[in-house]
Write a protein that holds these residues in place. Structure first.
Motif, mmCIF file in Angstrom:
data_model
loop_
_atom_site.group_PDB
_atom_site.id
_atom_site.type_symbol
_atom_site.label_atom_id
_atom_site.label_comp_id
_atom_site.label_asym_id
_atom_site.label_seq_id
_atom_site.Cartn_x
_atom_site.Cartn_y
_atom_site.Cartn_z
ATOM 1 N N GLY A 38 0.787 -1.228 0.000
ATOM 2 C CA GLY A 38 0.000 0.000 0.000
ATOM 3 C C GLY A 38 0.816 1.274 0.000
ATOM 4 O O GLY A 38 0.402 2.280 -0.577
ATOM 5 N N ARG A 39 1.993 1.245 0.620
ATOM 6 C CA ARG A 39 2.833 2.454 0.678
ATOM 7 C C ARG A 39 3.286 2.921 -0.692
ATOM 8 O O ARG A 39 3.552 4.105 -0.899
ATOM 9 C CB ARG A 39 4.063 2.196 1.539
ATOM 10 C CG ARG A 39 3.796 2.099 3.026
ATOM 11 C CD ARG A 39 5.105 2.076 3.777
ATOM 12 N NE ARG A 39 4.909 2.066 5.219
ATOM 13 C CZ ARG A 39 5.865 2.320 6.102
ATOM 14 N NH1 ARG A 39 7.081 2.620 5.670
ATOM 15 N NH2 ARG A 39 5.617 2.283 7.384
ATOM 16 N N THR A 40 3.415 1.985 -1.629
ATOM 17 C CA THR A 40 3.933 2.328 -2.953
ATOM 18 C C THR A 40 2.848 2.766 -3.917
ATOM 19 O O THR A 40 3.161 3.167 -5.043
ATOM 20 C CB THR A 40 4.659 1.114 -3.566
ATOM 21 O OG1 THR A 40 3.711 0.045 -3.801
ATOM 22 C CG2 THR A 40 5.741 0.607 -2.632
ATOM 23 N N TRP A 41 1.597 2.697 -3.512
ATOM 24 C CA TRP A 41 0.506 3.031 -4.424
ATOM 25 C C TRP A 41 0.274 4.531 -4.479
ATOM 26 O O TRP A 41 0.621 5.260 -3.545
ATOM 27 C CB TRP A 41 -0.773 2.317 -3.985
ATOM 28 C CG TRP A 41 -0.692 0.834 -4.115
ATOM 29 C CD1 TRP A 41 0.196 0.115 -4.855
ATOM 30 C CD2 TRP A 41 -1.521 -0.131 -3.462
ATOM 31 N NE1 TRP A 41 -0.024 -1.228 -4.711
ATOM 32 C CE2 TRP A 41 -1.078 -1.409 -3.859
ATOM 33 C CE3 TRP A 41 -2.598 -0.038 -2.578
ATOM 34 C CZ2 TRP A 41 -1.680 -2.575 -3.412
ATOM 35 C CZ3 TRP A 41 -3.203 -1.196 -2.132
ATOM 36 C CH2 TRP A 41 -2.752 -2.454 -2.548
ATOM 37 N N PRO A 42 -0.329 5.007 -5.560
ATOM 38 C CA PRO A 42 -0.572 6.456 -5.681
ATOM 39 C C PRO A 42 -1.544 6.954 -4.630
ATOM 40 O O PRO A 42 -2.365 6.195 -4.109
ATOM 41 C CB PRO A 42 -1.153 6.598 -7.102
ATOM 42 C CG PRO A 42 -1.670 5.245 -7.448
ATOM 43 C CD PRO A 42 -0.793 4.262 -6.735
ATOM 44 N N VAL A 43 -1.420 8.231 -4.332
ATOM 45 C CA VAL A 43 -2.274 8.875 -3.338
ATOM 46 C C VAL A 43 -3.148 9.891 -4.056
ATOM 47 O O VAL A 43 -2.648 10.688 -4.856
ATOM 48 C CB VAL A 43 -1.437 9.558 -2.238
ATOM 49 C CG1 VAL A 43 -2.335 10.252 -1.227
ATOM 50 C CG2 VAL A 43 -0.549 8.532 -1.555
ATOM 51 N N LEU A 44 -4.428 9.866 -3.785
ATOM 52 C CA LEU A 44 -5.359 10.744 -4.477
ATOM 53 C C LEU A 44 -5.023 12.210 -4.238
ATOM 54 O O LEU A 44 -5.015 13.020 -5.160
ATOM 55 C CB LEU A 44 -6.788 10.443 -4.009
ATOM 56 C CG LEU A 44 -7.924 11.159 -4.736
ATOM 57 C CD1 LEU A 44 -7.935 10.780 -6.204
ATOM 58 C CD2 LEU A 44 -9.264 10.822 -4.097
ATOM 59 N N ALA A 45 -4.696 12.566 -3.009
ATOM 60 C CA ALA A 45 -4.423 13.967 -2.680
ATOM 61 C C ALA A 45 -3.210 14.483 -3.436
ATOM 62 O O ALA A 45 -3.191 15.612 -3.926
ATOM 63 C CB ALA A 45 -4.220 14.126 -1.181
ATOM 64 N N SER A 46 -2.161 13.670 -3.543
ATOM 65 C CA SER A 46 -0.954 14.127 -4.223
ATOM 66 C C SER A 46 -1.199 14.356 -5.705
ATOM 67 O O SER A 46 -0.594 15.216 -6.321
ATOM 68 C CB SER A 46 0.178 13.106 -4.027
ATOM 69 O OG SER A 46 -0.144 11.878 -4.640
#
Length: 200
Positions: A159-167
């Motif tokens: 999960g840490r490597t997945w994209p973040v919606l906010a970013s």
């Protein structure tokens, strides 16, 4: 030959996005299967005695395994939580979802392989059951819990490597601010034509 292999391979970002989507789909689908299966009739029991009409009760999965019903709600909410958080918090959410799904799977399997407790049926009927029929919906519920469990495990590990919606929104906003609009570009050219310095 190595360059062809490198060109055909998917970039890491696309693989991460694909795994992200699969994990979210697994959580939502697993929770949906749980909701669907738990709403169905799992046990139909009857009791009959000489000179008295037969008594029948029908129990749904939600009534027989209430813990699984609560787990389905947590798993569905957890899918939204995975989208909302980032970094180590996403790992924490994944571990929680894995534990919830595992607990639901154990509860469902305990019922499926052990059958409904005779004391529960006796309490529902008011007398010992003479006939008990169990449907196969518990297998659908078990499949949903297992699917959600694998999705939770994926969130915890990757999960840490997945994209973040906010970013993503932050990058789009930064690009929009860095790119001059048509009006500002026109004002710069007008200032240059007048011999003025547009940077002042």
């Amino acid at each position: 030959m190595s360059s062809d292999a490198g060109a055909s391979a998917s970039p890491p970002s696309s693989r991460h996005s694909r795994h992200y989507g699969l994990a979210l789909a697994g959580l939502v689908l697993g929770a949906a299967l749980l909701f669907l299966a738990l709403a169905q009739d799992w046990v139909r029991a009857t009791a009959s005695s000489a000179g008295a009409p037969a008594i029948e009760v029908v129990l749904t999965g939600r009534a027989l395994v209430p813990a699984a019903a609560g787990a389905a709600i947590v798993l569905l909410a957890g899918a939204a939580g995975v989208v909302a958080v980032r970094d180590r918090w996403r790992t924490v959410v994944g571990i929680v979802l894995l534990l919830v799904a595992t607990g639901a799977a154990v509860a469902i399997a305990t019922f499926g392989f052990g059958g409904p407790a005779s004391a529960r049926l006796t309490a529902e009927l008011g007398t010992p059951a003479t006939s008990v029929t169990t449907s196969m919906w518990w297998l659908v519920a078990l499949g949903g819990a297992v699917l959600a469990g694998f999705a939770g495990l994926a969130v915890a590990v990757w999960g840490r490597t997945w994209p973040v919606l906010a970013s993503r929104f932050e990058r789009q906003s930064a690009r929009a601010q860095a790119t001059p609009t048509g009006n500002s570009a026109a004002r710069i050219w007008d200032a240059l034509d007048r011999g003025e310095d547009p940077t002042e």
